[in-house]
Structure formats: C-alpha cells, structure tokens
Design a protein around this motif. Structure first.
Motif, short mmCIF file in Angstrom:
data_model
loop_
_atom_site.label_atom_id
_atom_site.label_comp_id
_atom_site.label_asym_id
_atom_site.label_seq_id
_atom_site.Cartn_x
_atom_site.Cartn_y
_atom_site.Cartn_z
N VAL A 118 -2.52 13.95 -7.72
CA VAL A 118 -3.09 14.09 -5.86
C VAL A 118 -4.00 13.05 -5.37
O VAL A 118 -5.02 13.68 -4.54
N VAL A 119 -5.22 13.00 -6.38
CA VAL A 119 -6.44 12.30 -6.10
C VAL A 119 -6.32 10.17 -6.58
O VAL A 119 -5.71 10.11 -6.85
N ASP A 120 -5.91 10.12 -4.73
CA ASP A 120 -5.70 8.51 -5.01
C ASP A 120 -6.37 7.49 -4.35
O ASP A 120 -8.00 8.35 -4.46
N ALA A 121 -6.74 6.53 -5.14
CA ALA A 121 -7.44 5.95 -5.22
C ALA A 121 -7.46 4.84 -4.30
O ALA A 121 -7.13 5.61 -3.57
N PRO A 122 -9.59 4.23 -3.45
CA PRO A 122 -9.64 4.12 -2.51
C PRO A 122 -8.71 2.41 -2.21
O PRO A 122 -8.11 1.93 -3.19
N ALA A 123 -8.03 2.71 -1.32
CA ALA A 123 -7.34 1.37 -0.46
C ALA A 123 -8.51 0.28 -1.12
O ALA A 123 -9.26 0.11 -0.74
N PRO A 124 -7.06 -0.61 -1.22
CA PRO A 124 -8.37 -2.14 -2.52
C PRO A 124 -8.27 -3.18 -0.13
O PRO A 124 -7.62 -2.85 0.20
N ASP A 125 -9.38 -3.80 -0.74
CA ASP A 125 -9.65 -5.23 0.54
C ASP A 125 -8.47 -5.89 0.02
O ASP A 125 -8.72 -6.97 -0.48
N VAL A 126 -7.37 -6.09 1.13
CA VAL A 126 -6.22 -7.31 0.60
C VAL A 126 -6.97 -8.15 0.85
O VAL A 126 -6.64 -9.83 0.08
N SER A 127 -7.80 -8.48 2.11
CA SER A 127 -8.48 -10.00 2.67
C SER A 127 -8.71 -10.51 1.56
O SER A 127 -8.99 -12.00 1.51
N ARG A 128 -9.05 -9.63 0.41
CA ARG A 128 -9.77 -10.67 -0.14
C ARG A 128 -9.51 -11.17 -1.74
O ARG A 128 -10.31 -11.60 -2.54
N LEU A 129 -8.74 -11.00 -1.82
CA LEU A 129 -7.36 -11.32 -3.02
C LEU A 129 -6.50 -12.72 -2.84
O LEU A 129 -6.55 -12.53 -1.78
N THR A 130 -6.32 -13.39 -3.84
CA THR A 130 -5.39 -13.81 -3.54
C THR A 130 -3.75 -13.55 -3.92
O THR A 130 -3.80 -12.40 -3.62
N ASP A 131 -3.25 -14.50 -3.37
CA ASP A 131 -1.83 -13.95 -3.48
C ASP A 131 -1.07 -13.63 -4.71
O ASP A 131 -0.55 -12.21 -4.70
N TYR A 132 -1.55 -14.31 -6.18
CA TYR A 132 -1.33 -13.28 -7.02
C TYR A 132 -2.54 -11.97 -6.93
O TYR A 132 -2.00 -10.93 -7.50
N GLY A 133 -3.80 -11.69 -6.28
CA GLY A 133 -4.31 -11.14 -6.78
C GLY A 133 -3.78 -9.51 -6.66
O GLY A 133 -3.98 -8.75 -6.80
N ALA A 134 -3.73 -10.59 -4.86
CA ALA A 134 -2.79 -8.92 -3.95
C ALA A 134 -1.17 -8.84 -4.82
O ALA A 134 -1.32 -7.33 -4.88
N PHE A 135 -0.97 -8.90 -5.48
CA PHE A 135 0.86 -8.96 -6.56
C PHE A 135 -0.33 -8.11 -7.86
O PHE A 135 0.23 -7.05 -8.10
#
Length: 755
Positions: A44-61
């Motif tokens: 039921v507890v969701d983690a905070p949404a990540p800031d994808v803009s700070r990630l590389t393509d591999y980091g977002a993957f």
C-alpha cells in the motif's frame, strides 16, 4: 525494561521452564503480526516518484524507487514491541489463574497462540500473493485484501488478549510439565580433541578449493564478462596497485580490504582474474573451518559440529541453484570475511570473560567493515546489541563497559589503519569518506533494487518471510528473557546472531533477486544447530536417571543421534530433485570433483602472459587474436609512459592486459554513470584532463559480424542503437571525435590519439 522486569514475575508454583516455554506463544504471535504489517505496507505504501531528469538513460532504466527497508525496520521494531506487550498480558492472566490450573492454562495458551501465529502467517502470505497480482497488471488492489489483513490481525490480537481457551489440570498438562521438568541450565560437555577436528578442514578443502581457476575465470567471462569481479576486486585492485587511492581516485564499492590483499599478492605474482578466484576459494575453506570451530565451541560435540558445518557448506553450494557460486564474489564468504571470527571471539568471551577476547572481537569487526562496508556495519551494530544484552544479563555494567571500550577502541583503530593505507593518507578529506560510503549513500536510493512486491520468484519471497519470521522470533525471545531478568548466554548469543541476520536481510531488500537469500540463511543455520545441541544436552540430562552406566548411555545416545541425523540427511538428498542438490555439488569445480572427472587442459586462453580466462571455445580463436593485438598495443603505450582511457562497456580487462591503472574512477565506466551529474563529471575530465590515447569501439548494427565474434555477454553491444547507454556513448563519443584522431583499428576496436 526495568519497569517490565519488576512487573514480569513468575508465580512460585509455576515451573520456570514451563513458563518460558509457554512464552513462545506471544513471541510467535508478535512475529506473525510483524510479517502481516510488512506485507500489507509494501503493498500500500508507494515510494516517492523519482526525478528522472537527473538520471541518464541507463539510470532511468535501472532506477526502481522503494522504501522496503524502512518498512522492514518499522515492522521489526513493532514486532519486539508487540512481543513484550503480549508477554505482559500473558503474565497478568497467569497471575489471575488458579495455581492448580496454571499448567493447563500455559499449555493451552502455547498451543492456541502458536497455532494462531502459524496460521496467520500462512494466511497473510497467501493474501499478499493474491494482492500483488493486481500490481503486475497495473491495477488497484481491491480493498477486500486489506480487510482480510485486518481480520487476520484482529484474530491475533484476540488470541494474545485471551491467552487461550482457559486452564484445567488435565493429564496432558501433567505430561507437559513432566516433559519440561529438570534444571533449566544444563552444563555442556567438556571440549575434547577429536579426529573430526582434522578431518573436517581436510574435507572442506577437498570440496571447496578450485584448482581449475583459469578455466573458471574463462567460464565467467563467457557468462557475464566478469562484471561482478570488476566491481568487487579487479578495478580497485588495479587502481591501488598502480598508485591510486581507494575511495577518491578509484571507487571501491564493496570495501577496501580485498583490493589491498590482491594488490599485495600481485606484487609477487602476475595479476589475473583466475588468481582472484583461487584466493577466494582458499579463503572459503578457511571461513568454513571457522564455522566448524564456532560450532565446536557452542555445542562441544565434534560429530554434530561437523554435520552442521557440512549442512552450511552444502547450503552455500545449492543455495545459488544453477548459478556458479564464484560468478558473484559478493555472495561468497569473501563478502562476510570476518563475521565468523567475531562470533568465535565473542563465544570465547562468554566462556572466559577475558577482556582480550573483547579486543579480538573488535579487531574482527573492524576488519569486517574494511572488507565489506555495509555488512561490516551490520556486524558492528549486532555486536552493540550483544554488549548491551550481556551487561543487562549480568548486571555488571562497569565491567561490560570496559569490555565494550576494548571492543570499540580496537575495531575503530583497526578500521582507521586500513582506511589510511587504502586512502593513501587522505582520510582527513571529505571526498575520501564520500567515496568509501558511496555504495551505501547511492545504492540505498533505488539503484539496482527490486521492490519486494514485484520479486518474480515465489520461493524467494517465501524463503525471505520464513527467515524473517525465525529471526524476529529468536530476537523477541531473547528480549523477553532479558525483561524477566532470566536470560542466559544461550539466549543472548542466539539473539545476537538473529539481530545480525535481521540486518543482513536489509541487504536482500536492497538487492532483491532470486539468488540473494541463500547466503542469509547461515546465521539462522548456526542458531538452529546451536538449539539442536542444547536440546540434546537436556535430553542427555534426563537420561541420567537411567539404570545404564553413564558412559554407555552417552555412547549409545551419541550413536543414536548420529544415525538419526545421517538417515535424515540421506533421506533429504534422495527426496530432493537432482537439480536442487546433486547437480550443483557435482558441477562445482572443486578439488574432489576435478579428481573424479579428471583435469581438463586450459585450452584456448584469452590472455597468455600469464594464462588467464581459459577454456574458451575454439571458434573464438580469431576474437582472441584480435583482442591480444589490441592488448599488446595498449601495453606498449603504457610501457612508453602514455596514459590510456578505455571508453567501452568492457570493464577492467583492457587495463589488466595493458598493466596500467584505470583512467576512470569506476571499474565499469558505463554502468556506473547513473546520473547526469556523474556523466558530466566524466565528460569534463575527458575534456580538461585528456589521456594520451583512447580505446573505444566503432558503431555496430544488429547484423554486424563483430557482434558474432564479440557477443554482448562478454563485451556489451557497443555503440548500438539498442544499448542502454545511448546518451553516454553519444556524449563521450562526441569528445573523442572532437579532440582525438584515429590511430588504428583492430576488429571492432578503435585506438585514438590525442590531437
């Protein structure tokens, strides 16, 4: 705790052994509710949404945000709190029961609460698996599932409040009391020498030592290009060996101990991946011998200690399934190199109360942090629990504080000394500490994680829950005994091992995978073997009333126990499918197996001086020739004093072949650049501090002939449209095209010279 100690009084008419056995009921109830709380919360507890803009393509993957560790810790604290509350409730109920019916009340409470706890755990696990199916289809979990969680929790609370269906003085209650009669504290037998003390280490060496280490390295190269060995040891070892400082100049994600050991070793022998595997297998034999020594100290009897060591060793082989154990050095005893020596030192401290053993335990804990940063910190925290419990148990706070001081001073002194050597004297600057703690600060934030609610393998999740339930039970029972002022060395040591096991489970939650829980069973296995030994001691004490001579009774009991254990182990081996136990043992490249199957020649080796990564298929001859040509060029340039940078998915292999330090701080450049900030740092360094030469790869297509000779499992895709590092390749490749000129091409590899 002091207030509880005053409230939790055992009625004079009640046997202490009967009373503390019945307390398993509230302990199991509290553990069951902790499992329910954790399972419901991760759904039921969701983690905070990540800031994808700070990630590389591999980091977002790679990024999968989760807060499972926080929920896990909260559930553990809730478990201990509930266990104490349920225990207090049972104690209050007992004092209101007629003394003549107390035995029946305790028996009924134990049966009712234990059954409720086990049934509730099974029910909540089934609800969890039913609910998480909705997550896999991106659907909302129906509220009825959480209502079922609440219903199960309510049943547990009712069972804890009532304490069972009431008490009567029945024949079963009388039998229960007679079964548990006798002295609660049984002295273990004397520690005597045995031929098992020699046979066990020899057997471990025959089983675990890897004589064909060159071929093992070649096998792992074919499987995953030695990805984990680059991160665990080779990258930081090459950096330190060539004068760089660990933490600042080169990343050492797992710890600094093994890179220091391998760097010293490579001053005498040529560096190679195979040599690292060989050293790791040698240390595995030493580590498992330490397990045997620990069990000898705990249960004293040599044969049960040997059997227990064999079971722990077997678990290490079969727990990985079809995955070769040395493919992941972080899941071998190398990762937990000094915990067993700390266990032994604390066991000796319990026996002798000599402060020397507290200092030895501190030295082992300090080295544990140096050789495994996160797992060493877990061990240190567990040792803190041990010292607090020991002081509380004995009431000698001043003496135990001196022991704790000896432990702390020794551990911190050893750790700082190792870090000073590893950091080449830079431990007074912040960058060193940030680099040393990089794995905890960065990978605790979502990289390479898998939320518990999405772990695909059901067996993995069930195993984790069973281990968690067991650890919480042992910790809770230790705390309950302390709250009564009736804890002994047996409960405290098992509680210490269980706390260490609970902390290790955080490693699973942060790196969830189908293979990870295997290593986390070992503290639980030690507890179970210790408990089995104590149960045998109590049974032996009860047999003292027999008419047989004492010596004959002990020998008969020993042979009967050995026969029963042997039959049980053989039955398990025969009942298990071959793929579960037989195949992993048979396929392990140990010394005994190599003698049975015959030693195979090295065959085709990727590296020749020294021979390493051997046993490659013959159709890879052209690839090996091209690779050696590139490696020869790099070595000649390095010998001429030129600086080199390998901008490729391949790890430390080219730096090893060229016998030079890695240009990048990271053993694997591409897979380490998760964030735009890191990528920008590397791009800026390539611009402002360019190396003399850069080795990279030409762009490839899906049907490229180079992909046939250089499979992605060994070298990655390269600059390929479907690579997960598209932006990283693009930005670094732009700098190479701008600042460098092509020098030569060999196979898919291109060598550029700085303008």
């Amino acid at each position: 705790m002091i207030r509880l100690n005053r409230q939790l009084r055992i009625p004079e008419s009640t046997s202490s052994r009967l009373y503390f056995t019945s307390l398993l009921g509230p302990v199991l109830l509290g553990s069951a509710m902790a499992v329910q709380l954790m399972l419901a919360s991760v759904l039921v507890v969701d983690a905070p949404a990540p800031d994808v803009s700070r990630l590389t393509d591999y980091g977002a993957f790679l990024f999968r945000p989760e807060i499972d560790v926080a929920l896990y810790l909260a559930s553990t604290v809730a478990a201990v709190t509930l266990i104490l509350a349920f225990t207090l409730r049972l104690n209050v109920r007992l004092r209101s029961v007629d003394p003549r019916a107390a035995d029946g009340f305790l028996l009924h409470s134990l049966l009712a609460q234990s059954f409720t706890a086990i049934a509730a755990t099974a029910a909540s696990t089934a609800i969890f698996f039913s609910a998480r199916e909705y997550l896999q289809t991106d659907s909302t979990i129906p509220a009825g599932h959480f209502a079922l969680f609440g219903l199960v929790a309510a049943v547990c609370l009712v069972a804890a409040a009532t304490g069972g269906p009431g008490g009567t003085q029945s024949k079963w209650a009388a039998r229960f009391r007679r079964l548990l009669q006798g002295d609660e504290r049984i002295a273990p037998p004397a520690l005597k020498r045995s031929w098992w003390d020699l046979a066990t280490p020899v057997g471990l060496a025959a089983m675990f030592y890897v004589p064909s280490w060159r071929q093992a390295a070649g096998d792992f190269f074919l499987t995953e290009s030695l990805f984990h060995w680059d991160y665990y040891a080779m990258g930081p070892t090459l950096g330190f060996h060539h004068g760089l400082a660990l933490g600042t100049d080169v990343s050492s994600m797992y710890g600094v101990g093994w890179p220091l050991v391998f760097s010293a070793l490579f001053s005498w022998v040529p560096p190679s991946y195979g040599r690292m595997i060989q050293v790791g297998s040698v240390y595995a034999c030493i580590y498992l011998t330490g397990i045997y020594v620990l069990l000898r100290l705990l249960i004293r009897r040599p044969l049960p200690a040997a059997i227990g060591t064999g079971l722990v060793s077997l678990q290490m082989l079969v727990g990985m399934g079809e995955v070769p154990i040395w493919l992941f050095p972080s899941l071998t005893p190398m990762r937990f190199a000094f915990d067993v020596w700390c266990f032994i030192a604390l066991a000796m401290h319990q026996r002798t109360r000599r402060r020397l053993w507290a200092a030895v335990a501190g030295a082992a804990a300090g080295l544990a942090v140096a050789f495994g940063t996160d797992t060493g910190l877990y061990l240190g925290a567990a040792c803190g629990f041990y010292w607090v419990c020991t002081a509380w148990m004995e009431g000698r706070w001043k003496e135990r504080f001196k022991d704790l001081a000896a432990f702390g001073v020794t551990s911190v002194g050893i750790l700082l000394a190792v870090l000073t050597v590893a950091g080449r004297g830079r431990i007074l600057i912040a960058d060193f500490w940030l680099g040393w703690l990089e794995s905890i600060l960065e990978f605790g934030g979502g990289f390479a994680q898998l939320p518990l609610a999405t772990v695909p393998n059901t067996v993995t999740v069930v195993s984790f829950l069973a281990i968690f339930f067991a650890y919480v039970t042992f910790v809770g029972y230790c705390v309950v005994r302390l709250a009564h002022g009736r804890a002994g060395h047996f409960e405290v040591f098992n509680g210490f091992l269980a706390v260490y096991g609970l902390l290790l489970l955080m490693h699973f939650l942060g790196r969830s995978g189908d293979y990870t829980p295997a290593r986390l069973w070992i503290p639980l296995a030690l507890i179970v073997i210790h408990l089995a030994g104590r149960t045998y001691d109590h049974a032996a004490a009860r047999r003292e009333a027999s008419t047989q001579p004492a010596g004959a009774r002990r020998r008969a009991a020993g042979w009967a126990t050995s026969l029963a254990a042997g039959l049980l182990i053989v039955s398990l081996l025969l009942a298990a499918p071959p793929s579960l136990i037989v195949d992993p043992v048979r396929n392990y490249p140990g010394l005994a197996a190599s003698q049975l199957h015959g030693t195979q020649p090295d065959g085709l080796c990727l590296l020749l001086n020294p021979a390493d990564l051997c046993g490659l298929p013959e159709d890879m001859e052209q690839m090996a020739t091209e690779f050696r040509a590139v490696a020869g060029q790099l070595r000649n340039l390095a010998d001429a004093g030129m600086t080199l940078a390998v901008i490729d998915e391949t790890g430390s292999l080219f730096y090893l072949a060229a016998d030079t330090a890695p240009w990048s701080r990271y053993p694997r450049l591409f897979v380490s650049l998760h964030t735009q900030h890191k990528l920008a740092e590397v791009v800026e360094r390539l611009r402002n501090h360019p190396p003399d030469y850069v080795l990279t790869r030409m762009p490839t297509s899906v049907d490229s002939a180079h992909l046939q000779r250089y499979p992605p499992s060994m070298f990655g895709l390269g600059p390929h449209p479907h690579t997960p590092y598209a932006d990283t390749w693009r930005r670094l490749g732009a700098v190479v095209s701008e600042r460098y000129a092509l020098e030569s091409t060999t196979g898919p590899f291109e060598l550029y010279r700085h303008n």
